[in-house]
Motif scaffolding. Sequence first.
Motif, PDB file in Angstrom:
ATOM      1  N   UNK A   1      14.143  69.434  27.053  1.00 43.53           N
ATOM      2  CA  UNK A   1      12.716  69.503  26.747  1.00 43.53           C
ATOM      3  C   UNK A   1      12.405  68.510  25.631  1.00 43.53           C
ATOM      4  N   UNK A   2      11.518  67.568  25.920  1.00 42.15           N
ATOM      5  CA  UNK A   2      11.111  66.608  24.909  1.00 42.15           C
ATOM      6  C   UNK A   2      10.178  67.291  23.911  1.00 42.15           C
ATOM      7  N   UNK A   3      10.329  66.940  22.650  1.00 42.20           N
ATOM      8  CA  UNK A   3       9.489  67.519  21.612  1.00 42.20           C
ATOM      9  C   UNK A   3       8.379  66.541  21.259  1.00 42.20           C
ATOM     10  N   UNK A   4       7.479  66.951  20.405  1.00 43.15           N
ATOM     11  CA  UNK A   4       6.332  66.120  20.047  1.00 43.15           C
ATOM     12  C   UNK A   4       6.745  65.078  19.015  1.00 43.15           C
ATOM     13  N   UNK A   5       7.189  63.925  19.508  1.00 39.44           N
ATOM     14  CA  UNK A   5       7.586  62.841  18.609  1.00 39.44           C
ATOM     15  C   UNK A   5       7.468  61.507  19.346  1.00 39.44           C
TER      16      UNK A   5
ATOM     17  N   UNK B   1      19.366  59.046  23.199  1.00 38.21           N
ATOM     18  CA  UNK B   1      18.113  59.796  23.357  1.00 38.21           C
ATOM     19  C   UNK B   1      16.954  58.841  23.608  1.00 38.21           C
ATOM     20  N   UNK B   2      16.968  57.675  22.963  1.00 38.56           N
ATOM     21  CA  UNK B   2      15.951  56.657  23.247  1.00 38.56           C
ATOM     22  C   UNK B   2      15.985  56.274  24.724  1.00 38.56           C
ATOM     23  N   UNK B   3      17.176  56.043  25.258  1.00 44.05           N
ATOM     24  CA  UNK B   3      17.305  55.659  26.664  1.00 44.05           C
ATOM     25  C   UNK B   3      16.793  56.756  27.590  1.00 44.05           C
TER      26      UNK B   3
ATOM     27  N   UNK C   1      28.801  58.782  32.682  1.00 37.60           N
ATOM     28  CA  UNK C   1      29.159  59.891  31.816  1.00 37.60           C
ATOM     29  C   UNK C   1      29.568  61.125  32.604  1.00 37.60           C
ATOM     30  N   UNK C   2      30.427  61.941  31.998  1.00 35.15           N
ATOM     31  CA  UNK C   2      30.739  63.255  32.523  1.00 35.15           C
ATOM     32  C   UNK C   2      29.722  64.266  32.009  1.00 35.15           C
ATOM     33  N   UNK C   3      29.505  65.302  32.798  1.00 30.87           N
ATOM     34  CA  UNK C   3      28.537  66.337  32.426  1.00 30.87           C
ATOM     35  C   UNK C   3      28.885  66.945  31.070  1.00 30.87           C
ATOM     36  N   UNK C   4      30.154  67.239  30.858  1.00 29.28           N
ATOM     37  CA  UNK C   4      30.568  67.880  29.604  1.00 29.28           C
ATOM     38  C   UNK C   4      30.318  66.978  28.404  1.00 29.28           C
ATOM     39  N   UNK C   5      30.539  65.673  28.567  1.00 28.66           N
ATOM     40  CA  UNK C   5      30.313  64.742  27.468  1.00 28.66           C
ATOM     41  C   UNK C   5      28.826  64.604  27.168  1.00 28.66           C
ATOM     42  N   UNK C   6      28.010  64.585  28.216  1.00 27.02           N
ATOM     43  CA  UNK C   6      26.565  64.525  28.004  1.00 27.02           C
ATOM     44  C   UNK C   6      26.084  65.771  27.267  1.00 27.02           C
ATOM     45  N   UNK C   7      26.624  66.945  27.620  1.00 21.65           N
ATOM     46  CA  UNK C   7      26.217  68.171  26.939  1.00 21.65           C
ATOM     47  C   UNK C   7      26.560  68.118  25.451  1.00 21.65           C
ATOM     48  N   UNK C   8      27.697  67.524  25.114  1.00 22.16           N
ATOM     49  CA  UNK C   8      28.037  67.370  23.693  1.00 22.16           C
ATOM     50  C   UNK C   8      26.962  66.559  22.967  1.00 22.16           C
ATOM     51  N   UNK C   9      26.515  65.490  23.597  1.00 19.27           N
ATOM     52  CA  UNK C   9      25.439  64.673  23.043  1.00 19.27           C
ATOM     53  C   UNK C   9      24.165  65.487  22.858  1.00 19.27           C
ATOM     54  N   UNK C  10      23.789  66.202  23.906  1.00 18.68           N
ATOM     55  CA  UNK C  10      22.510  66.904  23.898  1.00 18.68           C
ATOM     56  C   UNK C  10      22.491  68.043  22.879  1.00 18.68           C
ATOM     57  N   UNK C  11      23.614  68.703  22.701  1.00 17.46           N
ATOM     58  CA  UNK C  11      23.687  69.748  21.679  1.00 17.46           C
ATOM     59  C   UNK C  11      23.517  69.158  20.285  1.00 17.46           C
ATOM     60  N   UNK C  12      24.124  68.010  20.058  1.00 18.63           N
ATOM     61  CA  UNK C  12      23.952  67.336  18.769  1.00 18.63           C
ATOM     62  C   UNK C  12      22.502  66.896  18.581  1.00 18.63           C
TER      63      UNK C  12
ATOM     64  N   UNK D   1      19.866  68.284  19.876  1.00 20.43           N
ATOM     65  CA  UNK D   1      19.055  69.474  19.601  1.00 20.43           C
ATOM     66  C   UNK D   1      19.183  69.877  18.143  1.00 20.43           C
ATOM     67  N   UNK D   2      20.386  69.807  17.606  1.00 24.67           N
ATOM     68  CA  UNK D   2      20.594  70.160  16.197  1.00 24.67           C
ATOM     69  C   UNK D   2      19.807  69.250  15.259  1.00 24.67           C
ATOM     70  N   UNK D   3      19.586  67.999  15.688  1.00 23.68           N
ATOM     71  CA  UNK D   3      18.837  67.050  14.865  1.00 23.68           C
ATOM     72  C   UNK D   3      17.341  67.092  15.137  1.00 23.68           C
ATOM     73  N   UNK D   4      16.926  67.932  16.062  1.00 22.29           N
ATOM     74  CA  UNK D   4      15.507  68.075  16.342  1.00 22.29           C
ATOM     75  C   UNK D   4      14.924  67.016  17.252  1.00 22.29           C
ATOM     76  N   UNK D   5      15.787  66.258  17.938  1.00 24.94           N
ATOM     77  CA  UNK D   5      15.292  65.222  18.835  1.00 24.94           C
ATOM     78  C   UNK D   5      14.788  65.793  20.146  1.00 24.94           C
ATOM     79  N   UNK D   6      15.401  66.872  20.600  1.00 19.81           N
ATOM     80  CA  UNK D   6      15.054  67.521  21.866  1.00 19.81           C
ATOM     81  C   UNK D   6      15.262  69.023  21.708  1.00 19.81           C
ATOM     82  N   UNK D   7      14.907  69.770  22.754  1.00 19.37           N
ATOM     83  CA  UNK D   7      15.281  71.177  22.858  1.00 19.37           C
ATOM     84  C   UNK D   7      15.971  71.366  24.208  1.00 19.37           C
ATOM     85  N   UNK D   8      16.880  72.317  24.279  1.00 17.55           N
ATOM     86  CA  UNK D   8      17.572  72.631  25.525  1.00 17.55           C
ATOM     87  C   UNK D   8      17.162  74.018  25.981  1.00 17.55           C
ATOM     88  N   UNK D   9      16.950  74.185  27.280  1.00 17.86           N
ATOM     89  CA  UNK D   9      16.640  75.516  27.787  1.00 17.86           C
ATOM     90  C   UNK D   9      17.210  75.687  29.189  1.00 17.86           C
TER      91      UNK D   9
END
Length: 291
Positions: free
Chosen positions: A275-279, A210-212, A245-256, A258-266
């Motif tokens: 979607x980047x959040x205020x951090x 997510x930093x990258x 990366x494969x699309x499916x593997x990236x989605x696994x990352x992004x869902x995790x 989102x669960x930690x509040x690092x980003x939002x998906x829409x």
Amino acid sequence: MVLNKHGSFYMRNGWGTKILLAVNEDKHIFSPSKEQEAVDNIGVGRIMIKALRYWAVAMGLTTEGKDAEGIVQEKTNIFKALEFSDIYFQRQGSLLLMHRSLALNKEEATAWYWLFNEWGSNSICKEEFIDAFYLYLTVNGVSIRKAAVDKEYNCLRSTYIGDDNFDLKNIMDEDTYPFLAPLKILYVDDNKRMAKRLLTQKDIPLEILIYCIAMDNIEESKNSASISIDKLMEERYQIGKYFNMKYSKLMDFLLEAENKGYIALNNNFGNRYVEFVDREYNQLLDKYYIG
């Protein structure tokens, strides 16, 4: 675009630590006027000192400036994180950050940029590399002999891939071991071609990923804006390219994430967005190294 500033000395195990310690001791250590002092203090030859100076900048550990005393190595945020938390580059995330810096550095590490951003296949042989990279340089106005491209291939390969008998636990001289070999991003396939390995969640710490993404899209992350996942996967200078990366593997990352509040998906008309959040996303380095 630059070739062979490393003097054909590939980045080796232990050299990252040498750079951190040397610059910490003296920010002018790689100034030409201090060459003999650098040789004595770091313990490598003059040509290797020039190579260390190159790798410090190419891997994003320092930026160079000038003052009355000569060339100055200014510490980057990544340097500062490593000097306090992983000076020996023992963590996977540290090596991934070094790989990312090389793959994004079109000017100072052109061959690394080209292989991970421009070359479309997941594998390449030496002859293909030399012909295709030589053509790329020529089209972009770089006049160079093919022999220099040959050396660049050898250096790039040796940064990631060691000989079959390389074993970091057993070798007598660790300074010969490829610096980025632990990542296994590149390997030799069954056809003796240099191949890119697809990275998964086991390979990349979430905070580093997510930093990258945030640093690759700095304006969007600063302003809590959105970017398409297709962009992350397909465009140059993005994690889909340099982490392969494969699309499916990236989605696994992004869902995790989102669960930690690092980003939002829409979704927007069938297209998926991050979607980047205020951090402060640069603080994810502290989160990774300190917890």
